[in-house]
Each structure stands twice: as structure tokens, then as C-alpha cells.
Design an enzyme around this catalytic site. Structure first.
Site, PDB file in Angstrom:
ATOM      1  N   GLU A 297       0.807  -1.228   0.000  1.00 32.75           N
ATOM      2  CA  GLU A 297       0.000   0.000   0.000  1.00 32.75           C
ATOM      3  C   GLU A 297       0.843   1.282   0.000  1.00 32.75           C
ATOM      4  O   GLU A 297       0.565   2.222   0.730  1.00 32.75           O
ATOM      5  CB  GLU A 297      -0.960   0.019   1.196  1.00 32.75           C
TER       6      GLU A 297
ATOM      7  N   ASN B 262      -5.173  -5.353  -1.830  1.00 32.67           N
ATOM      8  CA  ASN B 262      -5.871  -5.259  -0.548  1.00 32.67           C
ATOM      9  C   ASN B 262      -7.218  -4.585  -0.798  1.00 32.67           C
ATOM     10  O   ASN B 262      -7.274  -3.392  -1.099  1.00 32.67           O
ATOM     11  CB  ASN B 262      -5.062  -4.419   0.449  1.00 32.67           C
TER      12      ASN B 262
END
Length: 527
Positions: free
Chosen positions: A267, A316
Site C-alpha cells: 500500500e 488489498n
């Protein structure tokens, strides 16, 4: 792992202080030894190539350290033993002035490391001799395997489809934090394997060496990664630290057969123009230079060019928890796959919070940042998400976020401040949430069972209920206070349901049975 190596001027020995999670060792060596201080690695590297059921090539690289002396008269021998401790291959080579030894062997008809089905391990022994006398050795286990991911057909281990069904795991637990005993790692792995996992993402940092060793033995595939997480800091020292951490991760864990890929980021954002992307590309090149035998991978939560930099990519996604609709997961996956059909795509995180002490018998989407995280929404979330994930065979992996509740200082949600409660098992490992049994019904076909969901909601607020059961062992019969309510069959994700069941006033003993087992609980209806 930390290695501090000291040479003593008053003796012909050297001392190496080795520190790592789980203990400290003191190494005393001769003037010449197998290198103990090369990025805290073992100094021995086994590289597999051209592995098949017919044969396997193995390159053995050994690094030596010599203090104020030459390596004249030194020889390195390699021995390969099978599981029955029978000697399979021997190779030897003299040590050159570059203090490096390279050897190659070919093993005919190797017994393959075949995941949880058969994690077969050989033992590789490297012996250093000087003038015929053994002065040092290393022993490491070797698992021969070959694998690849296909953008349309998913993941393959040893030539056969092998969808990676796994969990994310933080090295964190009640009363210990990260200072685990070996039995703590074993307990975590036992719970994962009870649920039917065949892979574990060790997020978001290097975890204990013991964990890798046990995953080798158990046949669990490991995703190991560095802590390049969320934020990129535009500083040369930060870049160098990332490079160093990647070198340490790869070189310290190079020989573990359980590790099939190296994780480079999680991320990361694009706050500094294109620098995070350039860093991801640089780390990919470094990883392939250090270890061309394993692919790289990243975990992303956004549409960015770095999604195509690694050999594999995973995402994710929390549709149905952080907003959006539950069925958006499948639609998003299909759009992403259509937009980038060349990418080998998986799901690295998906999950929802749940407190076992918060129960309700209505189904309402809770506020993810709020203090009310009823367990039944987590169960519903995972049932609906797994329906979509298991249908898409091109996904090479799916990793649940996460196996265990864990500490998170910034969290102010659920029943406990500073806790992420998306785990399938509580922080102290004492309670398995309902979603744990849902995945066990889908991923573990050996341990036959039936399980009643919602059993912790003892005091009911509705007289008419639906009874939901998870089973990996076929149809089951429902009884309430001894009265039969018929047979239900499992659906495509092994959920059995009896709709519109009217409870008796007072105590209701709920029991579900089939030929493999039974489960029961008590629900109390006040009216």
C-alpha cells in the site's frame, strides 16, 4: 538477525555474537571459517534450477572468512542426505584466494517438496576442512520444488494447480507482543493448519527464523516481505534502508523452500511524484539480482504503474467493510483482470472486524471505525466474499486479513482500544470466531465436522430465526429441544441453512448432527 563478530588479538579464534528473535548465540571460530557476518546469513546459499520429477540442479555457493591468514590447504565438501539420512550426493572443491567456493550437483528423480501434502526435505551439509581437519560446518534443509503463476490459470506447484489459500499473520499476541516462544509460533501454525491454510503472508516485516523453519517442515508456502508500507519518505537514507532490509531478508532466508516469492511493498502511496514507483522498480531489480530463482510481488490498494513492476501483484480490498457493496469484490476483480490480462493477480488482504463479545441477530453493516463490531457481520462478509473469490480461478492467491487480532496503536474501534479485531482468532488465541469455522469447512477436507454459527448469541431478541451451519462433511439434520426440523445440504461454499425456524419460549437446545459429528448450543427466547 544481528551478528556482531569480534576478532581476539590474543587467540587464534574469532567470536561472533548472534542475536535474533528467540535467542542469542555465541560463535567461536578458527582463523578460517564459513562466513558468519555476511548480512547475518549462514554464508551458504543453495540455488535450485531445472527442477522436475526427473532431476534437479543445485548450485552450492559458500563464502569464507579468513583473519590474517591464507586459505591454503582449505577444502569445502558438500553432502546431500535424504529424509532417511542416506547419503545421496557428495561434491568438493578447493578454496580459491577469493574465499568463495562454487559447486554444482544434479540429483536424479528428486523427491519433491509438495506443499502441505508432502513437505519432503533433504539435508544439505557443508563442511570446511583445513589440512584435512574439519574446522566448520553448516547444515540446512533443502526442499526441491518448481512453481509458477499463470495470468489465466492461477498458481501451480510442481506442475499441478495449487491455489494459495492463506492468511496474513502479525508476530504479535497477548502478554508477549512480538517476543514469542517457539511454542507460540507452533500454536499459530497449528491453528492455521486446522483451518486448512496452505500459505501464510508474514506481514509486513521479517519474522522469526523459527517460523520459516517450521513452515519448511509443514509445507506451508510463505510470502516474506520488507516493511515498505503505506508511506514513502523522500530521503536517501530511507532508500538505502529499504535496500539493506531487502538484502537482509533475501540473504538470511535464501535457503528456505517454503519461501516462494519476495514481497517488496504494501500500500505505498504516490505522495512524492513518481519516487515510490521508481523505488519499487529498483527493489524489483535488486531482488532479481540477489535471487533470480524467485519472483517478486507487491500488495497494492490503488491503481498505479507500480502494480506492473513486480512479477506478481496482489490487492488489498475491503468491499463490504470500508464502504462499497459486498458484491463489488467480484465485479472489481473482473474489471482489473480485463484491464491488465497480462498481470498475475491475487488478493492479498480482505476482511472485517468482529468482537466475540458483541452479538446481534439482525444483519446491519457496522461502522468500521465505531465501537460496535458484531461477530455476525464478519461471518456474513467472509461467506459472501469467498463465494466470489473461489469462482475466479485466475487468482493465484487469496490471503485473509487476518488470522489473529493484533495491536494497532491508532485504532479506536471495536470493544478494545488499540486493537485491530479483523482476526479469525482472538488476540490471546483462546476463541475461534465463526468465520474461522467457515473457512475450515471450505479449506480443510480432512477433519470432518459440523459447526453452528451464532452460538455465542445466547439471549435472542427474535422468535423466528435462521439456523446457519458450516460443514465439510455433507448434509446434516437439525433438532431443537429434541424435535426434528429436517435435513439441509451444503451450498457451494459449505453453508447449510434452515430458514424461518420458530423458537420455543425459554431455553432452546439447538443440535445439528450428521454421520461424522455433531454440534450444539443453547439459545434463550424470552417470549
Amino acid at each position: 538477525m544481528l551478528r556482531l563478530w569480534m576478532s581476539l588479538p590474543f587467540a587464534a579464534t574469532s567470536i561472533c555474537l548472534v542475536g535474533c528473535i528467540g535467542g542469542v548465540e555465541l560463535l567461536v571460530t578458527e582463523d578460517v571459517c564459513i562466513e558468519p557476518a555476511y548480512y547475518a546469513s549462514s554464508g551458504v546459499f543453495f540455488t535450485q534450477s531445472d527442477v522436475s520429477e526427473k532431476k534437479a540442479h543445485l548450485k552450492i555457493e559458500v563464502l569464507l572468512s579468513a583473519r590474517e591468514t591464507t586459505v591454503t590447504g582449505c577444502e569445502v565438501e558438500f553432502r546431500l542426505y535424504d529424509k532417511e539420512k542416506l547419503l545421496c550426493r557428495v561434491a568438493s572443491a578447493e578454496v580459491g584466494e577469493d574465499k568463495k567456493v562454487m559447486m554444482d550437483i544434479v540429483l536424479e528423480r528428486p523427491h519433491l517438496w509438495d506443499g502441505v501434502k508432502n513437505p519432503y526435505l533433504y539435508k544439505g551439509v557443508v563442511i570446511l576442512r583445513k589440512d584435512g581437519k574439519e574446522i566448520d560446518r553448516r547444515e540446512e534443509e533443502i526442499g526441491f520444488r518448481y512453481f509458477h503463476a499463470d495470468a489465466e490459470k492461477g498458481f501451480f506447484l510442481n506442475g499441478k494447480p495449487y491455489r494459495l489459500n492463506g492468511v496474513n499473520r502479525h508476530q504479535d499476541r497477548a502478554e508477549r507482543a512480538s517476543a514469542f516462544y517457539p511454542q507460540d509460533h507452533d500454536e499459530d501454525l497449528d491453528l492455521m493448519q486446522e483451518m486448512g491454510c496452505n500459505a501464510v503472508r508474514l506481514c509486513h516485516y521479517p519474522q522469526a527464523k523459527y517460523m520459516h523453519q517450521q513452515m519448511d517442515k509443514r509445507g506451508l508456502v510463505a510470502w516474506a516481505e520488507i516493511p515498505f508500507v503505506n508511506v514513502y519518505v523522500n530521503n536517501p537514507a530511507y532508500d538505502e534502508n529499504l535496500r539493506l532490509q531487502l538484502k537482509e531478508l533475501i540473504l538470511q532466508n535464501y535457503n528456505h523452500p517454503c519461501i516462494l516469492f519476495w514481497g517488496l511493498f504494501n500500500e505505498i502511496n504516490s505522495g512524492w511524484l513518481d519516487r515510490p514507483s521508481r523505488m519499487a522498480a529498483e527493489l524489483h531489480a535488486l531482488a532479481r539480482q540477489l535471487d533470480p530463482s524467485r519472483p517478486t510481488m507487491g500488495a497494492s490498494n490503488q491503481d498505479d504503474d507500480f502494480n506492473g513492476f513486480t512479477d506478481l501483484i496482489a490487492f488489498n480490498k475491503y468491499f463490504g467493510w470500508y464502504g462499497d457493496n459486498m458484491d463489488d469484490m467480484g465485479r472489481w476483480i473482473d474489471r482489473e483482470h480485463a484491464a491488465h490480462p497480462e498481470r498475475k493477480m491475487g488478493i492479498s488482504e480482505y476482511g472485517a472486524g468482529a468482537c466475540v463479545f458483541q452479538q446481534e441477530d439482525s444483519l446491519r453493516h457496522p461502522e468500521p471505525w465505531g465501537q460496535w463490531h458484531p461477530e455476525n457481520w464478519q461471518t456474513y462478509y467472509h461467506v459472501e466474499n469467498w463465494k466470489q473469490l473461489q469462482e475466479r480461478e485466475f487468482l493465484w492467491c487469496n490471503f485473509i486479513w487476518c488470522m489473529f487480532d493484533f495491536s494497532a496503536a491508532g485504532r479506536r474501534e471495536g470493544s478494545i482500544m488499540g486493537r485491530n479485531d479483523k482476526g479469525l482468532v482472538t488476540y490471546d488465541r483462546k476463541i475461534k470466531k465463526d468465520a474461522f469455522y467457515f473457512y475450515k469447512a471450505n479449506w480443510n477436507q480432512e477433519d470432518k465436522f459440523v459447526y453452528i454459527a451464532g452460538k455465542r448469541l445466547v439471549n435472542r431478541t427474535r422468535k423466528t430465526v435462521d439456523v446457519q451451519v458450516f460443514s465439510n462433511s455433507g448434509a446434516a439434520k437439525l433438532y431443537i429441544n429434541g424435535k426434528a426440523y429436517g435435513t439441509a445440504k451444503p451450498d457451494s461454499v459449505n453453508v447449510l441453512e434452515w430458514k424461518g425456524i420458530v423458537l420455543d419460549t425459554g431455553e432452546n437446545r439447538i443440535e445439528v448432527r450428521n454421520k461424522y459429528g455433531a454440534d450444539c448450543c443453547v439459545w434463550i427466547c424470552p417470549f
